[in-house]
Design a protein around this motif. Sequence first.
Motif, PDB file in Angstrom:
ATOM      1  N   GLU A  44       0.840  -1.206   0.000  1.00  0.00           N
ATOM      2  CA  GLU A  44       0.000   0.000   0.000  1.00  0.00           C
ATOM      3  C   GLU A  44       0.871   1.250   0.000  1.00  0.00           C
ATOM      4  N   ARG A  45       0.254   2.394  -0.259  1.00  0.00           N
ATOM      5  CA  ARG A  45       0.953   3.673  -0.261  1.00  0.00           C
ATOM      6  C   ARG A  45      -0.010   4.743   0.216  1.00  0.00           C
ATOM      7  N   ARG A  46       0.531   5.899   0.611  1.00  0.00           N
ATOM      8  CA  ARG A  46      -0.310   7.022   1.064  1.00  0.00           C
ATOM      9  C   ARG A  46      -0.448   8.040  -0.073  1.00  0.00           C
ATOM     10  N   ILE A  47      -1.653   8.557  -0.224  1.00  0.00           N
ATOM     11  CA  ILE A  47      -1.915   9.520  -1.287  1.00  0.00           C
ATOM     12  C   ILE A  47      -2.446  10.822  -0.669  1.00  0.00           C
ATOM     13  N   ALA A  48      -1.795  11.933  -1.021  1.00  0.00           N
ATOM     14  CA  ALA A  48      -2.155  13.232  -0.432  1.00  0.00           C
ATOM     15  C   ALA A  48      -3.479  13.752  -0.986  1.00  0.00           C
ATOM     16  N   LYS A  49      -4.181  14.489  -0.136  1.00  0.00           N
ATOM     17  CA  LYS A  49      -5.392  15.204  -0.582  1.00  0.00           C
ATOM     18  C   LYS A  49      -4.931  16.460  -1.333  1.00  0.00           C
ATOM     19  N   PRO A  50      -5.843  17.093  -2.084  1.00  0.00           N
ATOM     20  CA  PRO A  50      -5.417  18.296  -2.839  1.00  0.00           C
ATOM     21  C   PRO A  50      -4.752  19.341  -1.946  1.00  0.00           C
ATOM     22  N   GLU A  51      -5.269  19.509  -0.720  1.00  0.00           N
ATOM     23  CA  GLU A  51      -4.710  20.562   0.137  1.00  0.00           C
ATOM     24  C   GLU A  51      -3.397  20.150   0.813  1.00  0.00           C
ATOM     25  N   GLU A  52      -3.030  18.879   0.704  1.00  0.00           N
ATOM     26  CA  GLU A  52      -1.743  18.432   1.264  1.00  0.00           C
ATOM     27  C   GLU A  52      -0.667  18.608   0.189  1.00  0.00           C
ATOM     28  N   THR A  53       0.229  19.543   0.435  1.00  0.00           N
ATOM     29  CA  THR A  53       1.252  19.887  -0.555  1.00  0.00           C
ATOM     30  C   THR A  53       2.623  19.474  -0.022  1.00  0.00           C
ATOM     31  N   THR A  54       3.641  19.594  -0.859  1.00  0.00           N
ATOM     32  CA  THR A  54       4.982  19.252  -0.349  1.00  0.00           C
ATOM     33  C   THR A  54       5.355  20.197   0.790  1.00  0.00           C
ATOM     34  N   GLN A  82      14.762  19.362  -0.714  1.00  0.00           N
ATOM     35  CA  GLN A  82      14.772  18.496  -1.903  1.00  0.00           C
ATOM     36  C   GLN A  82      13.338  18.205  -2.294  1.00  0.00           C
ATOM     37  N   VAL A  83      13.010  18.541  -3.507  1.00  0.00           N
ATOM     38  CA  VAL A  83      11.683  18.216  -4.040  1.00  0.00           C
ATOM     39  C   VAL A  83      11.829  18.026  -5.548  1.00  0.00           C
ATOM     40  N   THR A  84      11.216  16.967  -6.063  1.00  0.00           N
ATOM     41  CA  THR A  84      11.338  16.696  -7.501  1.00  0.00           C
ATOM     42  C   THR A  84      10.345  17.530  -8.291  1.00  0.00           C
ATOM     43  N   MET A  85       9.103  17.602  -7.803  1.00  0.00           N
ATOM     44  CA  MET A  85       8.127  18.488  -8.441  1.00  0.00           C
ATOM     45  C   MET A  85       7.581  19.429  -7.371  1.00  0.00           C
ATOM     46  N   PRO A  86       8.079  20.684  -7.366  1.00  0.00           N
ATOM     47  CA  PRO A  86       7.650  21.607  -6.302  1.00  0.00           C
ATOM     48  C   PRO A  86       6.186  22.004  -6.453  1.00  0.00           C
ATOM     49  N   ASP A  87       5.617  22.520  -5.361  1.00  0.00           N
ATOM     50  CA  ASP A  87       4.234  23.000  -5.402  1.00  0.00           C
ATOM     51  C   ASP A  87       4.117  24.127  -6.436  1.00  0.00           C
ATOM     52  N   GLN A  88       5.168  24.928  -6.506  1.00  0.00           N
ATOM     53  CA  GLN A  88       5.186  26.103  -7.371  1.00  0.00           C
ATOM     54  C   GLN A  88       6.626  26.260  -7.834  1.00  0.00           C
ATOM     55  N   PHE A  89       6.877  26.699  -9.083  1.00  0.00           N
ATOM     56  CA  PHE A  89       8.261  26.751  -9.558  1.00  0.00           C
ATOM     57  C   PHE A  89       9.103  27.808  -8.839  1.00  0.00           C
ATOM     58  N   PHE A  90       8.520  28.974  -8.580  1.00  0.00           N
ATOM     59  CA  PHE A  90       9.199  29.934  -7.719  1.00  0.00           C
ATOM     60  C   PHE A  90       8.165  30.814  -7.067  1.00  0.00           C
ATOM     61  N   PRO A  91       8.461  31.380  -5.884  1.00  0.00           N
ATOM     62  CA  PRO A  91       9.676  31.239  -5.098  1.00  0.00           C
ATOM     63  C   PRO A  91       9.915  29.783  -4.699  1.00  0.00           C
ATOM     64  N   ASN A  92      11.120  29.506  -4.241  1.00  0.00           N
ATOM     65  CA  ASN A  92      11.431  28.109  -3.931  1.00  0.00           C
ATOM     66  C   ASN A  92      10.665  27.611  -2.694  1.00  0.00           C
ATOM     67  N   SER A  93      10.580  26.284  -2.587  1.00  0.00           N
ATOM     68  CA  SER A  93       9.804  25.652  -1.509  1.00  0.00           C
ATOM     69  C   SER A  93      10.391  25.972  -0.143  1.00  0.00           C
ATOM     70  N   ALA A  94      11.715  26.095  -0.082  1.00  0.00           N
ATOM     71  CA  ALA A  94      12.366  26.385   1.204  1.00  0.00           C
ATOM     72  C   ALA A  94      11.869  27.715   1.758  1.00  0.00           C
ATOM     73  N   SER A  95      11.621  28.685   0.875  1.00  0.00           N
ATOM     74  CA  SER A  95      11.124  29.989   1.343  1.00  0.00           C
ATOM     75  C   SER A  95       9.703  29.868   1.887  1.00  0.00           C
ATOM     76  N   PHE A  96       8.880  29.066   1.217  1.00  0.00           N
ATOM     77  CA  PHE A  96       7.529  28.814   1.743  1.00  0.00           C
ATOM     78  C   PHE A  96       7.599  28.151   3.121  1.00  0.00           C
ATOM     79  N   LEU A  97       8.541  27.218   3.259  1.00  0.00           N
ATOM     80  CA  LEU A  97       8.666  26.505   4.538  1.00  0.00           C
ATOM     81  C   LEU A  97       9.157  27.444   5.634  1.00  0.00           C
ATOM     82  N   GLN A  98      10.083  28.324   5.271  1.00  0.00           N
ATOM     83  CA  GLN A  98      10.571  29.301   6.256  1.00  0.00           C
ATOM     84  C   GLN A  98       9.381  30.067   6.851  1.00  0.00           C
ATOM     85  N   GLU A  99       8.495  30.505   5.972  1.00  0.00           N
ATOM     86  CA  GLU A  99       7.318  31.262   6.434  1.00  0.00           C
ATOM     87  C   GLU A  99       6.404  30.369   7.283  1.00  0.00           C
TER      88      GLU A  99
END
Length: 332
Positions: A44-54, A82-99
């Motif tokens: 089995e595997r886990r599948i994210a809901k639409p609102e669950e993002t990287t 590290q993300v193969t397909m980010p939620d958004q191309f920019f700004p980077n995911s690390a900046s979103f996480l910082q916030e």
Amino acid sequence: MASFKTKISGTGKYHPTKVMTNFDFEKLMDTNDQWITERTGIKERRIAKPEETTVSMSTAAAKMAITEAGIDPNEIDMILFQVTMPDQFFPNSASFLQEALGITNKCACLDINAACSGYLYGFTIADSLIKNGIYKNILLIGAEKTSAFNGFKDRNTAVLFGDAAGATLLSRAERSESSEVLGTILGSDSSKKDSLAMPNGGAASPITKEIIERGEEKLVVMNGQVVFKTAVKTMAQYSAELLEKSGLGLDGLDWFIPHQANLRIIEAVAQMVNCPANKIISNVDKYANTSSASIPVTINEAVASGKIKRGDTILMTAFGAGLTSAGVLIRY
Ligand code: UT7
């Protein structure tokens, strides 16, 4: 040049709650539990809901790691995401996480992409920044919403992947502590880059009406056997080299954590390096291949269950699109 040691000071993980079993796939496409189990070990595997993002998944994982480390989020000097397909191309995911983590110290934020090997690439980059005295605390993330690029149409790839985020806080170790990074190897064989690729959706091939009409907007191209053989060969080679160069050998190794892509790959690598089954940690049956999240999630679960203890030696190795490969040997 300053030389410091790196330790894992905190670990965390997040899995979506939605479980998708092999039997669920039987209802979607021409596949069956027996084929998937025998070829991959996945149940089995886990599948994210639409609102669950990287970013949302990594926020939960990062909070766990920060709590375990017992530091203030503002003591983090860098977020390496590290993300193969980010939620958004920019700004980077690390900046979103910082916030999302409420970090206001303006720490460095960087995304990297070495696909499934990306966590160990990030580990190596973080270790070098800590070793050289540049940073003290680096939050390393491997987060993947593989379901976002899984069309759930192609049985060759659809059954293999799952969603998750893993977080590891890497910190400068005191000289008195036994924790350290004992060796790392990174590499990539671009002659095999077409054996695992997502050709559409980037600047070279934006999604067009024609691509959508052909059903190729989420097309993952994979030559499973090329990836399989290369993965086994390279991960075994890196593992043997790290064990030998460190002087640790197999007897000195406590735990082997390979990238959780396929149980047959894990067992083949272990066999090639003569690693006994009781040293291998695997959870691919429950989560499938969560790409770069697979190793940090496995570390978190093994630390939380008390399996991995301070002072234990851990060999990690991974492979992914590129075809990238990596190996990291640590004393936890
Ligand atoms: O992080 C990196 C991600 N990628 C990987 O880890 C992939 C590495 N490769 C693998 O794990 C394996 O190559 C697979 C699990 C993908 C395939 O296992 P295999 O032993 O290499 O399979 P095979 O090539 O012997 O068998 C392929 C057959 C094909 O049928 P034909 O052409 O022989 O009639 C496929 O159409 O199996 C068929 N097949 C399936 N049948 C039922 C492929 N996927 C499925 C499926 N259910 N889901």
